[in-house]
Design a protein around this motif. Structure first.
Motif, short mmCIF file in Angstrom:
data_model
loop_
_atom_site.label_atom_id
_atom_site.label_comp_id
_atom_site.label_asym_id
_atom_site.label_seq_id
_atom_site.Cartn_x
_atom_site.Cartn_y
_atom_site.Cartn_z
N MET A 18 0.84 -1.19 0.00
CA MET A 18 0.00 0.00 0.00
C MET A 18 0.88 1.24 0.00
O MET A 18 1.88 1.28 0.70
CB MET A 18 -0.87 0.03 1.25
N PRO A 19 0.46 2.23 -0.74
CA PRO A 19 1.22 3.49 -0.70
C PRO A 19 1.18 4.09 0.71
O PRO A 19 0.18 3.97 1.41
CB PRO A 19 0.47 4.39 -1.68
N GLN A 20 2.25 4.70 1.11
CA GLN A 20 2.33 5.35 2.42
C GLN A 20 2.04 6.84 2.27
O GLN A 20 2.20 7.41 1.20
CB GLN A 20 3.71 5.13 3.04
N ASP A 21 1.65 7.47 3.33
CA ASP A 21 1.45 8.92 3.38
C ASP A 21 0.43 9.43 2.36
O ASP A 21 0.63 10.44 1.70
CB ASP A 21 2.78 9.65 3.19
N LEU A 22 -0.69 8.73 2.24
CA LEU A 22 -1.77 9.22 1.39
C LEU A 22 -2.41 10.43 2.05
O LEU A 22 -2.48 10.50 3.28
CB LEU A 22 -2.83 8.13 1.20
N PRO A 23 -2.88 11.40 1.27
CA PRO A 23 -3.55 12.56 1.87
C PRO A 23 -4.78 12.10 2.66
O PRO A 23 -5.56 11.27 2.19
CB PRO A 23 -3.97 13.40 0.67
N CYS A 24 -4.95 12.62 3.83
CA CYS A 24 -6.05 12.21 4.71
C CYS A 24 -7.42 12.55 4.14
O CYS A 24 -8.42 11.95 4.54
CB CYS A 24 -5.90 12.83 6.09
N ASN A 25 -7.50 13.49 3.21
CA ASN A 25 -8.79 13.87 2.62
C ASN A 25 -9.09 13.11 1.33
O ASN A 25 -9.99 13.49 0.59
CB ASN A 25 -8.84 15.38 2.39
N THR A 26 -8.40 12.02 1.06
CA THR A 26 -8.64 11.20 -0.13
C THR A 26 -10.07 10.65 -0.09
O THR A 26 -10.49 10.09 0.92
CB THR A 26 -7.63 10.03 -0.20
N VAL A 27 -10.80 10.80 -1.20
CA VAL A 27 -12.18 10.34 -1.30
C VAL A 27 -12.27 9.07 -2.14
O VAL A 27 -12.98 8.14 -1.79
CB VAL A 27 -13.09 11.45 -1.89
N LEU A 28 -11.54 9.03 -3.25
CA LEU A 28 -11.51 7.86 -4.14
C LEU A 28 -10.07 7.36 -4.21
O LEU A 28 -9.16 8.13 -4.49
CB LEU A 28 -11.99 8.24 -5.54
N LEU A 29 -9.90 6.06 -3.95
CA LEU A 29 -8.56 5.46 -4.01
C LEU A 29 -8.64 4.26 -4.96
O LEU A 29 -9.24 3.24 -4.63
CB LEU A 29 -8.10 5.03 -2.63
N ASN A 30 -8.08 4.42 -6.16
CA ASN A 30 -8.08 3.38 -7.18
C ASN A 30 -6.69 2.79 -7.27
O ASN A 30 -5.78 3.40 -7.83
CB ASN A 30 -8.52 3.95 -8.53
N LEU A 31 -6.53 1.59 -6.71
CA LEU A 31 -5.25 0.89 -6.73
C LEU A 31 -5.39 -0.45 -7.46
O LEU A 31 -4.74 -1.43 -7.14
CB LEU A 31 -4.74 0.67 -5.30
#
Length: 167
Positions: free
Chosen positions: A1-14
């Motif tokens: 998993m990517p580290q340090d994602l922005p806390c306000n992320t709404v959509l996460l497409n991995l």
């Protein structure tokens, strides 16, 4: 998993990466996350309570991974849709999700090899292409249940309607 994602992320497409595990710390600040797409990875492990802090999460897609079991995911008060197709699940535990709620609209566990479902509740349930037979004590509750290509001989044994539940 990517580290340090922005806390306000709404959509996460991995989708279509090489993710092998979902750990609780990966989602600890993602309280605004609404949609999580993790299909076509190599996920084998999901830590218990992994989405406990993702209180806005409405849709989780875990299709085409290597999951053999799914632990309790978290309370997920906003969850509307869950898709876990084409994995290696053998059973669906009632404890995977919060206490059943009418809010869950769509549950898809198609093409897994599931032989037993303890309890599953949603408006639309897809259990097509599994190995569910009549010799278990499964209970499904939903308005639309899709159960094509299973080992069913007596569907009444695994079907629970609102009338049968006394609702």
């Amino acid at each position: 998993m990517p580290q340090d994602l922005p806390c306000n992320t709404v959509l996460l497409n991995l989708k279509s990466n090489s993710i092998t595990a979902l750990k609780k710390e990966s989602f600890s600040c993602l309280g605004s996350l609404v949609e999580l797409l993790l299909s076509n990875n190599r996920i084998r492990l999901i830590e218990k309570g992994v989405f406990e802090d993702a209180t806005q999460l409405e849709y989780i897609e875990l299709d085409s991974n290597f999951l053999q079991r799914i632990p309790y995911l978290g309370s997920l008060p906003a969850l509307l849709k869950l898709s876990v197709t084409r994995n290696s699940l053998k059973e669906w535990q009632q404890q995977t999700l919060r206490d059943p709620s009418e809010q869950l609209i769509y549950m898809n566990v198609e093409a897994n090899g599931i032989t037993e479902i303890i309890s599953m509740q949603a408006l639309h349930i897809n259990i097509n292409d599994n190995a569910i037979g009549s010799s278990n004590s499964s209970v499904l509750s939903g308005n639309n249940i899709f159960a094509r290509n299973n080992n069913l001989t007596d569907f009444k044994q695994i079907l629970s309607t609102k009338k049968q539940q006394g609702i």
